[in-house]
Design an enzyme around this catalytic site. Structure first.
Site, PDB file in Angstrom:
ATOM      1  N   SER A  60      -4.176   1.452   1.162  1.00 39.96           N
ATOM      2  CA  SER A  60      -4.737   0.097   0.570  1.00 39.96           C
ATOM      3  C   SER A  60      -6.191   0.633   0.326  1.00 39.96           C
ATOM      4  O   SER A  60      -6.503   1.496  -0.647  1.00 39.96           O
ATOM      5  CB  SER A  60      -4.643  -0.723   1.638  1.00 39.96           C
ATOM      6  OG  SER A  60      -5.070  -1.919   0.989  1.00 39.96           O
ATOM      7  N   HIS A 114       2.848  -4.705   1.756  1.00 42.19           N
ATOM      8  CA  HIS A 114       1.753  -3.995   1.966  1.00 42.19           C
ATOM      9  C   HIS A 114       1.605  -3.348   3.378  1.00 42.19           C
ATOM     10  O   HIS A 114       0.859  -2.145   3.347  1.00 42.19           O
ATOM     11  CB  HIS A 114       0.478  -5.052   1.674  1.00 42.19           C
ATOM     12  CG  HIS A 114      -0.780  -4.328   1.445  1.00 42.19           C
ATOM     13  ND1 HIS A 114      -0.969  -3.720   0.164  1.00 42.19           N
ATOM     14  CD2 HIS A 114      -1.985  -4.470   2.062  1.00 42.19           C
ATOM     15  CE1 HIS A 114      -2.148  -3.307   0.066  1.00 42.19           C
ATOM     16  NE2 HIS A 114      -2.773  -3.306   1.195  1.00 42.19           N
TER      17      HIS A 114
END
Ligand SMILES: *[C@@H]1O[C@H](CO)[C@@H](O)[C@H](O)[C@H]1NC(C)=O
Ligand SMILES: *[C@@H]1O[C@H](CO)[C@@H](O)[C@H](O)[C@H]1NC(C)=O
Ligand SMILES: *[C@@H]1O[C@H](CO)[C@@H](O)[C@H](O)[C@H]1NC(C)=O
Ligand SMILES: *[C@@H]1O[C@H](CO)[C@@H](O)[C@H](O)[C@H]1NC(C)=O
Length: 393
Positions: A163, A368
């Site tokens: 990320s 995610h």
């Protein structure tokens, strides 16, 4: 940014409707730090302090291994190095260590392992919090990389970012292109450069970003989710509540952005995560990402037309030049990732000049956070990572 507002609403609700609840105690793995977890799962870890050129002092964890080159792990926003080890024996850090790799896990400024500075006091100097992913890239990642290369005597390393940890790499390699050859390979998990295809409710939050920023500014709040702050206490109190914690905090807030996947990240595991996440970060960090989302550009920080003109020579900030990111890069993305959206990563893929692998996780539910916390990482993601590390050493 909305987290604080939401939490206050949740807190008020919860206190009114539920004055007498007692949170469960957190499991041991929630309370151990990186070094403690590493030791518990079979590897003695070392701790180093890296000082950046602008004076931040960052803890760097090291699990020594014999296999070269060294491998660096870099966490995402409001996260820490712990993210790579909190799954214990199923975690990336322990898996790499078990395979003989020389593992380094970095921390960027602002989190609990990066809350020190040679001059500034994070509690009293707002200037400490004057950073975004830009500084994480050009200062923190640069200093961490140089430290590891110096300590190991190697010319280059392999790196894995998650990320924001991927954004930091793209920033560094585009702003200081000489760093490209210090990376033999960069594996980007849930890569983030463009946020142009966000969907509701995350997109609604980004719309509110500028307003929320003004509110925070007027309240002089620069540090978000401080270890000692009120929102952290509220989080621990509400989110650790047995019946509603997962629904309210995880499903209701965190997974709205990450994508819902109770199979990969099971409710039972949530209390362990809660001991480590979310960590502190700066208002400016979220604002910079908000600008990326709203402008649909991966650009330097927007200070407003006047200041931009002075700093950059243009009234709008320049784009990060992704053509300069010439290090070998592997992009790995999840179909149910509502932050790092497949379409945004495909655009990134189109702009990056040296993609050695583009991999869409096969599981439809992959979100995610499965990249760091998923309970099936050893079967799903790690074979891919290990073969990439082997192939490009
Ligand atoms: C991690 O925990 C151990 C044991 O409590 C402690 O000695 C050490 O200083 C901690 N490390 C960091 C970086 O917080
Ligand atoms: C924030 O940092 C930038 C450089 O990165 C500097 O030019 C600016 O003056 C700083 N602002 C504050 C309020 O400290
Ligand atoms: C580089 O490493 C040596 C020892 O390996 C150490 O003495 C020196 O301080 C290091 N330099 C930096 C800038 O970290
Ligand atoms: C995430 O995105 C998918 C569509 O890609 C959507 O079905 C889902 O509701 C979104 N939110 C969550 C929390 O998964």
């Amino acid at each position: 940014m909305t987290l604080r507002v939401m939490l206050i609403v949740i807190a008020v609700n919860s206190v009114v409707s539920n004055a007498l609840f007692i949170p469960r105690s957190l499991p041991e793995d929630a309370l151990l730090n990186f070094t403690g977890l590493s030791e518990k799962y079979g590897h003695k870890a070392e701790e180093y302090s890296v000082v950046t050129e602008d004076g931040y002092i960052l803890t760097l964890f090291h699990i020594p291994g014999t296999r070269k080159p060294p491998v660096l792990l870099l966490h995402g926003i409001h996260d820490t190095a712990d993210t790579f080890i909190l799954r214990g024996k199923k975690s990336l850090a322990i898996t790499l260590a078990n395979n003989g790799y020389d593992v380094w896990a970095g921390n960027t400024r602002g989190n609990k392992y990066g809350r020190r500075h040679i001059k500034l006091n994070p509690d009293t100097d707002p200037a400490f919090w004057n950073y975004s992913f830009h500084e994480h890239g050009v200062h923190d990642l640069a200093a961490i990389t140089d430290f590891i290369l110096n300590a190991t005597g190697e010319q280059s390393l392999q790196s894995i970012g998650h990320s924001e940890g991927t954004t930091d790499h793209f920033v560094l390699a585009s702003q200081k292109p000489e760093y490209n050859n210090k990376f033999k390979l960069f594996i980007a998990l849930a890569p983030v450069a463009f946020l142009s295809n966000l969907i509701s409710p995350v997109s609604a939050v980004t719309e509110l970003g500028p307003l929320l920023n003004q509110v925070l500014l007027s309240l002089k709040i620069e540090e978000l989710i401080s270890e000692k702050g009120i929102e952290k206490n509220i989080l621990q109190l509400i989110c650790n509540k047995e019946d509603i914690g997962y629904e309210l905090c995880f499903k209701g807030v965190i997974l709205q952005g990450a994508g819902y996947d109770p199979k990969g990240i099971e409710p039972k595991f949530f209390p362990t995560i809660l001991g480590h996440y979310p960590a502190a970060g700066s208002r400016k960090s979220l604002l910079h990402y908000d600008q990326v989302a709203l402008s649909k550009r991966f650009a330097l920080f927007d200070y407003g037309p006047e200041e931009n003109k002075k700093r950059y020579g243009f009234i709008v900030p320049p784009d990060y030049n992704l053509r300069q990111v010439i290090m070998k890069t592997a992009l790995i993305v999840g179909k149910n990732d509502n932050l790092s959206r497949v379409r945004d990563v495909e655009y990134l893929r189109f702009l990056l000049p040296n993609i050695v692998e583009y991999h869409l996780m096969r599981q439809k539910r992959w979100n995610h956070l499965d990249f760091v916390w998923g309970n099936d990482l050893p079967e799903t993601l790690f074979p891919q990572i290990l073969s990439l590390l082997e192939k490009y050493r």
